[in-house]
Design an enzyme around this catalytic site. Sequence first.
Site, mmCIF file in Angstrom:
data_model
loop_
_atom_site.group_PDB
_atom_site.id
_atom_site.type_symbol
_atom_site.label_atom_id
_atom_site.label_comp_id
_atom_site.label_asym_id
_atom_site.label_seq_id
_atom_site.Cartn_x
_atom_site.Cartn_y
_atom_site.Cartn_z
ATOM 1 C CB CYS A 1 -0.883 -0.026 1.263
ATOM 2 S SG CYS A 1 -1.926 1.426 1.505
ATOM 3 N N GLY A 2 0.356 2.330 -0.513
ATOM 4 C CA GLY A 2 1.080 3.594 -0.471
ATOM 5 C C GLY A 2 1.343 4.076 0.946
#
Length: 179
Positions: free
Chosen positions: A59-60
Amino acid sequence: MKKLAIVILISATSFIYSSENIMPKSIFDYNVINIIGKEVSLSAFKGKKILIVNVASNCGYTGQYKDLQKLQDKYEKKLQIIAFPCNDFGSQEPGSNIEIAEFCEYNYGVRFPVMSKINIRKNPIHPLYQWLTNSNLNGWNNASPRWNFFKFLIDEEGSLINIFGSGTNPLSSEIIDAL
Protein backbone atom coordinates in the site's frame (compact mmCIF):
# COMPACT_ATOMS: atom_id res chain seq x y z
CA MET A 1 -44.70 -36.18 25.84
CA LYS A 2 -42.92 -34.71 28.88
CA LYS A 3 -39.49 -35.54 27.42
CA LEU A 4 -40.22 -33.55 24.26
CA ALA A 5 -41.21 -30.44 26.26
CA ILE A 6 -38.01 -30.61 28.32
CA VAL A 7 -35.84 -30.87 25.20
CA ILE A 8 -37.53 -27.84 23.65
CA LEU A 9 -37.10 -25.83 26.86
CA ILE A 10 -33.41 -26.76 27.14
CA SER A 11 -32.81 -25.90 23.48
CA ALA A 12 -34.51 -22.52 23.81
CA THR A 13 -32.56 -21.72 26.99
CA SER A 14 -29.29 -22.70 25.34
CA PHE A 15 -30.04 -20.40 22.42
CA ILE A 16 -30.85 -17.44 24.67
CA TYR A 17 -27.62 -17.77 26.63
CA SER A 18 -25.25 -18.86 23.86
CA SER A 19 -22.04 -16.85 23.55
CA GLU A 20 -23.14 -15.67 20.10
CA ASN A 21 -25.97 -13.69 21.68
CA ILE A 22 -24.00 -11.92 24.40
CA MET A 23 -22.97 -8.46 23.22
CA PRO A 24 -19.41 -7.54 24.22
CA LYS A 25 -19.25 -4.36 26.26
CA SER A 26 -15.64 -3.50 25.54
CA ILE A 27 -12.79 -4.50 23.33
CA PHE A 28 -11.46 -6.57 26.23
CA ASP A 29 -14.24 -9.10 25.63
CA TYR A 30 -12.52 -10.19 22.38
CA ASN A 31 -9.86 -12.75 21.63
CA VAL A 32 -7.91 -12.62 18.39
CA ILE A 33 -5.37 -14.87 16.68
CA ASN A 34 -1.84 -13.55 16.29
CA ILE A 35 0.29 -13.91 13.16
CA ILE A 36 1.73 -17.24 14.36
CA GLY A 37 -1.67 -18.73 15.16
CA LYS A 38 -1.91 -18.26 18.93
CA GLU A 39 -5.02 -16.89 20.61
CA VAL A 40 -4.56 -13.53 22.33
CA SER A 41 -7.06 -12.00 24.74
CA LEU A 42 -7.29 -8.26 24.23
CA SER A 43 -7.87 -8.01 27.98
CA ALA A 44 -4.09 -8.53 28.27
CA PHE A 45 -3.79 -4.87 27.26
CA LYS A 46 -6.02 -3.40 30.00
CA GLY A 47 -4.54 -0.26 31.49
CA LYS A 48 -3.04 0.95 28.19
CA LYS A 49 -4.51 2.76 25.26
CA ILE A 50 -4.66 0.58 22.15
CA LEU A 51 -4.21 1.78 18.59
CA ILE A 52 -5.71 -0.76 16.20
CA VAL A 53 -4.55 -0.43 12.60
CA ASN A 54 -5.54 -2.41 9.52
CA VAL A 55 -2.35 -2.87 7.51
CA ALA A 56 -1.14 -4.06 4.10
CA SER A 57 2.31 -4.72 2.67
CA ASN A 58 1.72 -3.28 -0.83
CA CYS A 59 0.00 0.00 0.00
CA GLY A 60 1.08 3.59 -0.47
CA TYR A 61 0.76 3.96 3.32
CA THR A 62 2.91 0.90 4.13
CA GLY A 63 5.75 3.22 5.18
CA GLN A 64 3.61 4.04 8.25
CA TYR A 65 4.90 0.80 9.77
CA LYS A 66 8.12 2.69 10.57
CA ASP A 67 6.27 5.49 12.35
CA LEU A 68 3.95 3.05 14.12
CA GLN A 69 7.03 1.35 15.59
CA LYS A 70 8.48 4.74 16.61
CA LEU A 71 5.17 5.62 18.29
CA GLN A 72 5.12 2.25 20.07
CA ASP A 73 8.71 2.71 21.28
CA LYS A 74 8.12 6.24 22.54
CA TYR A 75 4.85 5.54 24.38
CA GLU A 76 5.25 1.85 25.27
CA LYS A 77 4.27 2.39 28.91
CA LYS A 78 0.84 3.76 28.02
CA LEU A 79 0.14 2.56 24.46
CA GLN A 80 -0.13 -0.75 22.64
CA ILE A 81 -0.28 -0.80 18.86
CA ILE A 82 -1.92 -3.85 17.30
CA ALA A 83 -1.84 -4.44 13.53
CA PHE A 84 -4.42 -6.43 11.60
CA PRO A 85 -3.34 -7.34 8.06
CA CYS A 86 -6.19 -7.18 5.59
CA ASN A 87 -6.51 -7.85 1.86
CA ASP A 88 -9.88 -6.07 1.47
CA PHE A 89 -8.53 -2.90 -0.18
CA GLY A 90 -7.07 -3.29 -3.65
CA SER A 91 -5.75 -6.78 -2.78
CA GLN A 92 -2.71 -5.08 -1.25
CA GLU A 93 -2.05 -7.81 1.33
CA PRO A 94 -2.00 -11.04 -0.70
CA GLY A 95 0.68 -12.79 1.37
CA SER A 96 0.34 -15.56 3.93
CA ASN A 97 0.71 -14.85 7.64
CA ILE A 98 4.32 -16.08 7.51
CA GLU A 99 5.11 -13.80 4.56
CA ILE A 100 3.48 -10.84 6.31
CA ALA A 101 5.45 -11.46 9.53
CA GLU A 102 8.72 -11.70 7.62
CA PHE A 103 7.92 -8.55 5.64
CA CYS A 104 7.11 -6.53 8.77
CA GLU A 105 10.22 -7.62 10.65
CA TYR A 106 12.68 -7.44 7.74
CA ASN A 107 11.53 -4.15 6.20
CA TYR A 108 10.34 -2.18 9.24
CA GLY A 109 11.63 -3.92 12.38
CA VAL A 110 8.06 -4.26 13.66
CA ARG A 111 7.96 -5.50 17.26
CA PHE A 112 4.36 -4.59 18.17
CA PRO A 113 1.80 -7.38 17.83
CA VAL A 114 0.69 -8.27 14.33
CA MET A 115 -2.37 -10.49 14.20
CA SER A 116 -3.41 -13.00 11.56
CA LYS A 117 -4.91 -11.67 8.35
CA ILE A 118 -8.64 -10.91 8.65
CA ASN A 119 -11.56 -9.45 6.72
CA ILE A 120 -12.72 -6.06 7.86
CA ARG A 121 -15.04 -5.02 5.01
CA LYS A 122 -15.61 -8.22 3.03
CA ASN A 123 -17.75 -11.00 4.49
CA PRO A 124 -17.24 -12.56 6.85
CA ILE A 125 -16.24 -9.41 8.74
CA HIS A 126 -14.14 -10.21 11.78
CA PRO A 127 -16.16 -9.75 15.03
CA LEU A 128 -13.66 -7.19 16.37
CA TYR A 129 -14.21 -4.98 13.33
CA GLN A 130 -17.96 -5.44 13.66
CA TRP A 131 -17.60 -3.96 17.17
CA LEU A 132 -15.27 -1.16 16.02
CA THR A 133 -17.62 -0.04 13.22
CA ASN A 134 -21.10 -0.45 14.74
CA SER A 135 -22.38 2.23 17.12
CA ASN A 136 -24.85 -0.24 18.63
CA LEU A 137 -21.84 -2.22 19.84
CA ASN A 138 -19.12 0.41 20.51
CA GLY A 139 -21.37 3.26 21.63
CA TRP A 140 -20.80 5.91 18.96
CA ASN A 141 -18.90 5.02 15.78
CA ASN A 142 -20.33 3.68 12.51
CA ALA A 143 -17.36 4.62 10.31
CA SER A 144 -15.58 1.74 8.61
CA PRO A 145 -12.05 1.87 7.25
CA ARG A 146 -12.04 3.24 3.74
CA TRP A 147 -8.48 2.05 3.07
CA ASN A 148 -5.46 0.43 4.67
CA PHE A 149 -3.84 2.01 7.75
CA PHE A 150 -7.12 3.32 9.21
CA LYS A 151 -6.70 3.67 12.98
CA PHE A 152 -8.98 3.12 15.98
CA LEU A 153 -7.96 4.39 19.43
CA ILE A 154 -9.23 2.53 22.48
CA ASP A 155 -8.92 3.87 26.04
CA GLU A 156 -7.52 2.06 29.07
CA GLU A 157 -10.99 0.72 29.99
CA GLY A 158 -11.66 -0.80 26.55
CA SER A 159 -13.89 1.91 25.04
CA LEU A 160 -13.47 3.27 21.53
CA ILE A 161 -12.52 6.94 21.88
CA ASN A 162 -11.26 8.11 18.48
CA ILE A 163 -10.68 7.17 14.85
CA PHE A 164 -8.05 8.42 12.41
CA GLY A 165 -8.05 8.13 8.64
CA SER A 166 -5.41 6.31 6.65
CA GLY A 167 -3.60 9.52 5.79
CA THR A 168 -3.11 10.46 9.45
CA ASN A 169 0.52 9.76 10.25
CA PRO A 170 1.05 7.80 13.48
CA LEU A 171 3.42 10.52 14.74
CA SER A 172 0.97 13.36 14.01
CA SER A 173 0.00 15.74 16.79
CA GLU A 174 -3.60 14.60 16.28
CA ILE A 175 -2.72 11.08 17.46
CA ILE A 176 -0.11 12.04 20.05
CA ASP A 177 -2.49 14.57 21.65
CA ALA A 178 -5.13 11.83 21.95
CA LEU A 179 -2.75 9.62 23.92
